[in-house]
Design an enzyme around this catalytic site. Structure first.
Site, mmCIF file in Angstrom:
data_model
loop_
_atom_site.group_PDB
_atom_site.id
_atom_site.type_symbol
_atom_site.label_atom_id
_atom_site.label_comp_id
_atom_site.label_asym_id
_atom_site.label_seq_id
_atom_site.Cartn_x
_atom_site.Cartn_y
_atom_site.Cartn_z
ATOM 1 N N CYS A 30 55.630 -53.208 22.587
ATOM 2 C CA CYS A 30 55.130 -52.126 23.158
ATOM 3 C C CYS A 30 56.314 -51.040 23.463
ATOM 4 C CB CYS A 30 54.655 -52.750 24.975
ATOM 5 S SG CYS A 30 56.634 -53.100 25.679
ATOM 6 N N CYS A 33 59.555 -51.465 24.571
ATOM 7 C CA CYS A 33 60.392 -52.553 23.661
ATOM 8 C C CYS A 33 61.110 -52.122 23.001
ATOM 9 C CB CYS A 33 59.537 -53.620 23.508
ATOM 10 S SG CYS A 33 58.175 -54.825 24.912
ATOM 11 N N ASP A 438 55.809 -20.430 -0.613
ATOM 12 C CA ASP A 438 56.787 -20.599 -2.208
ATOM 13 C C ASP A 438 55.448 -19.912 -3.132
ATOM 14 O OD1 ASP A 438 58.328 -19.959 -4.587
ATOM 15 O OD2 ASP A 438 57.663 -22.198 -5.055
ATOM 16 N N ASP A 622 63.586 -23.805 -2.498
ATOM 17 C CA ASP A 622 63.310 -23.241 -1.090
ATOM 18 C C ASP A 622 63.872 -24.911 0.323
ATOM 19 O OD1 ASP A 622 60.790 -21.580 -2.061
ATOM 20 O OD2 ASP A 622 60.245 -23.382 -3.225
#
Length: 748
Positions: A30, A33, A438, A622
């Site tokens: 879960c 958990c 770009d 970039d």
């Protein structure tokens, strides 16, 4: 240290003084958990990072080399209630298959028992007080007990084991209230049967267990959609390769043992075992599973190929360039793994709620029992109401609300050629309102192309390709990459002029017009193009090299603008080249010649005006802009630094995955919000009804299980039918491929 405790061969590193170990978790199903496991691991001295993959049940631990050891970390986790073993793919796959098989067996047993007990219960209900004797009712209740108790003992093991493990470690998980509700319902039913009471709740307990197991199996199926895809991609490299030894002999070796520089033979029908460069031979490759491009690619000496590419025709001699975990296939598998373990704001919200949920449920049930006793109810009735509260407030729907959507959305994006690379990628992508591209390598194809290929004779193009392999000039290198030709052994490069060679009594030249002794080409070339000249004897021609737009760039930009997203171009290239691309795309907001700091400044300016920017780029210049943007994406051919800064990476030659990522992220965000709202509304209505005594345990079981199934089915809507990475965009329309209808609405 005995051999059993020596895990050093599973440890990777050191890198910058840090070691890494992949573990497969024995327990933990879960959200609470997983959160607790990470917290326990981070509490171990020296551990810098602990990250659980919700899809694989696998955890990656990074720690300082001199602060701890693998065995100490695993011992600490075991003492915390989370035993783990070093991750080994084959063992993990076998364990996963065994777990899935066990869950299905448990579901079959619980469902079979629930159906048979329900038949007995219907007989009791329909008989009524006048038509059924107490002896017959007790017999039916006793028969139900004989079916329910052993069935629950077997089918409830996934929940009971997890709950006991948590309690031994003095922690609560969501399996504790589940187990407590089942055990109390069965215990109360046994008491009712022995006391010859009118009602027993074996049917409620077994229905609850069957519904819970169905939800657990469905969750397993949802997770497996991404896991299987990732496993199939990683398996494309195959297991063995034919390595060429220095003496020319062939040795069959495991793919994992290949190293850069090794040479291997690739026969027709085989997949490339590693990223490599073709040394000799010619063939055509199917790279659809790698790049999304459906057309076969012709390759010959000098061509670069990816691991997993399928060789169709000839025999190729390859020189390995990247092997092991460095190949593109392994990068893809790693990115898929990151996608499955992504944890957004909504996921963390669900984690915190789930962590507080168990004690809240127990307190509510206890107060319900006490309250009914205070107002004069019998102990029997007070316990029944408390059990109904425990059952109806089971937190399964809350636990599934966000992870189920994330896993399904990650699987959808994977099929579209997009891999999430940051914890909050889906959330960030869903919030963007401006897209910035770009130019070079992003709007344009990463490799330059010969624009006038059709105007060149085969002889001249072949001569140009061969000569280009003997030059270090960037234009010649670009020509060599995009054309096929054999290297000429005695070719000689003249610095600043070109390459020349004597072939069959003819002088071949490649370079400037003056070097080739021919006039300059009179017709204007595209503003962004460069021109080389080829001369073979008396025949000559210009070779125009340009970075062409990606095939669907015009359609993608048109689609984004049609949906209300402003589009801009920020490029470091010269103004003429950027302006030409912007004109083709119809983009008026473009800037050229920008340095990295100037790109960041431009994005910061947009952010200051309230815009949330998606930056799409691929180069070193970039990377800072990708980090500065609200969300970011890079093509898989981008430099490693750019990929590291991006929230998502996409495959193929097309930009369509950018649109698919935005649409899927917006759809996923809506589904996460819907699931959380469904969970809250359900509990706000159901819990008071149970506390007030209006809900019996059997109705509580049906209501709780129904809420979990509803949340999971709603999450499956994120799957849809994504646009493939190599799917063509229509040249007649700005529509991009055929994304799912729900995703198109999400982009609106």
């Amino acid at each position: 240290m005995d051999e059993r405790r020596d895990f050093s061969h599973f440890v990777r590193g050191p890198v910058d003084g840090l070691l890494t170990l992949d573990l497969i978790l024995v327990n933990g199903d879960c959200a609470a958990c997983f959160n607790d496991i990470e917290a326990k691991a981070l509490a171990i001295p020296g551990v810098e990072q602990a990250r659980v993959n919700i899809t694989h049940g696998r955890m990656t631990v990074v720690w300082r080399q001199d602060a701890s050891s693998a065995s100490v970390i695993m011992d600490q986790l075991a003492r915390s209630g989370y035993p783990a073993q070093p991750f080994q793919p084959q063992k993990a796959e076998a364990a996963e298959a065994a777990r899935a098989s066990h869950l299905l067996k448990c579901l079959a047993v619980a469902s079979f028992a629930a159906m048979n007990i329900m038949l007995l219960s219907v007989s009791v209900w329909s008989g009524g007080e006048m038509d059924i004797t107490s002896e017959t009712r007790d017999f039916f209740h006793g028969l139900s007990a004989l079916i329910a108790l052993p069935a629950a003992a077997y089918a409830g093991r996934p929940f009971f084991t997890s709950a006991l493990t948590g309690l031994r470690a003095r922690r609560m998980n969501m399996d504790v209230p589940i187990s407590l509700g089942i055990v109390l319902a069965l215990g109360m039913s046994v008491f009712e049967t022995l006391a010859h009471r009118e009602h027993a709740y074996f049917d409620s307990a077994m229905m609850l267990l069957a519904f819970l197991l169905f939800g657990r199996v469905l969750e397993q199926f949802v997770k497996q959609r991404t896991r299987v895809a990732a496993g199939n991609i990683a398996a494309l490299k195959g297991a063995m390769a034919q390595r060429i030894e220095p003496d020319g002999s062939l040795v069959l070796v495991p793919v994992d043992s290949l190293a850069p520089g090794d040479e291997v033979w690739l026969l027709a029908g085989e997949r490339a075992p590693a990223d490599a460069v073709v040394v000799s031979g010619a063939s055509s490759l199917d790279e659809s599973v790698i790049t999304g491009e459906t057309r076969r690619r012709e390759v010959s000496a000098g061509a670069a190929i990816y691991a997993g590419s399928l060789n169709f025709e000839g025999v190729l001699r390859l020189r390995v360039s990247k092997a092991g975990a460095a190949s593109l296939i392994d990068d893809v598998a790693s990115l898929v793994e990151k996608a499955a373990q992504a944890r957004s704001h909504y996921r963390r919200l669900a984690d915190r709620a789930a962590r507080l949920y168990a004690p809240l449920v127990h307190t509510s049930a206890a107060l319900t029992a006490v309250g009914w006793l205070v107002v004069g109810a019998s102990l029997h009735d007070a316990m029944i109401y408390a059990i109904a509260v425990l059952i109806i407030t089971c937190p399964c729907a809350l636990a599934l609300a966000v992870p189920a959507v994330q896993v399904v959305a990650a699987g959808r994006l994977f099929r579209a050629g997009v891999f999430l690379n940051t914890p909050e990628a889906l959330e960030r992508l869903s919030e963007i309102d401006t897209v910035v591209f770009d130019k070079t390598g992003t709007l344009t194809q990463p490799c330059a192309q010969v624009v006038n290929r059709l105007d060149l004779s085969e002889d001249l193009l072949a001569a140009a390709a061969s000569l280009s392999r003997s030059s270090h000039h960037p234009l010649a290198v670009a020509l060599a990459v995009c054309t096929a030709g054999e290297m000429i052994a005695d070719a000689r490069e003249v610095s600043g002029a070109g390459v020349k060679a004597m072939v069959d009594g003819q002088v071949w030249r490649l370079g400037s017009a003056a070097f080739c002794d021919i006039p300059e080409w009179a017709q204007p070339a595209p503003l962004s193009a460069s021109v080389l000249y080829i001369r073979r004897g008396d025949a000559h021609a210009p070779v125009i090299i340009d970075q062409m737009l990606r095939p669907d760039a015009v359609a993608v930009v048109a689609r984004l603008r049609a949906k209300g997203f402003p589009v801009a171009i920020l490029s470091g290239d010269h103004a003429a080249a950027v302006g030409a691309v912007a004109a083709q795309l119809g983009v008026s907001d473009w800037r050229a010649g920008l340095k990295p700091a100037e790109k960041i400044a431009a994005i910061e300016s947009m952010k200051a005006s309230g815009r949330r920017v998606l930056m799409v780029g691929d180069g070193l210049n970039d990377a800072p802009a990708l980090a500065a943007a609200h969300a970011s994406m890079s093509p898989v051919c981008a430099v490693e630094l750019a990929q590291a800064q991006a929230d998502a990476v996409f495959l193929g030659e097309r930009l369509g995955p950018v649109v698919e990522a935005i649409a899927t992220a917006r759809l996923a965000k809506r589904l996460m919000q819907q699931n959380l709202a469904l969970s809250v509304i359900y509990n706000a209505i159901a819990a008071p009804l149970a506390v007030l005594g209006y809900v019996t345990p059997i109705i509580a079981a049906a209501a709780m299980s129904g809420s979990s199934i509803l949340v999971t089915l709603n999450a499956l809507r994120a799957g849809g039918t994504p646009m493939k990475a190599g799917e063509a965009a229509s040249s007649q329309s700005p529509e991009i491929g055929a994304p799912a209808a729900a995703a198109q609405r999400g982009l609106a």
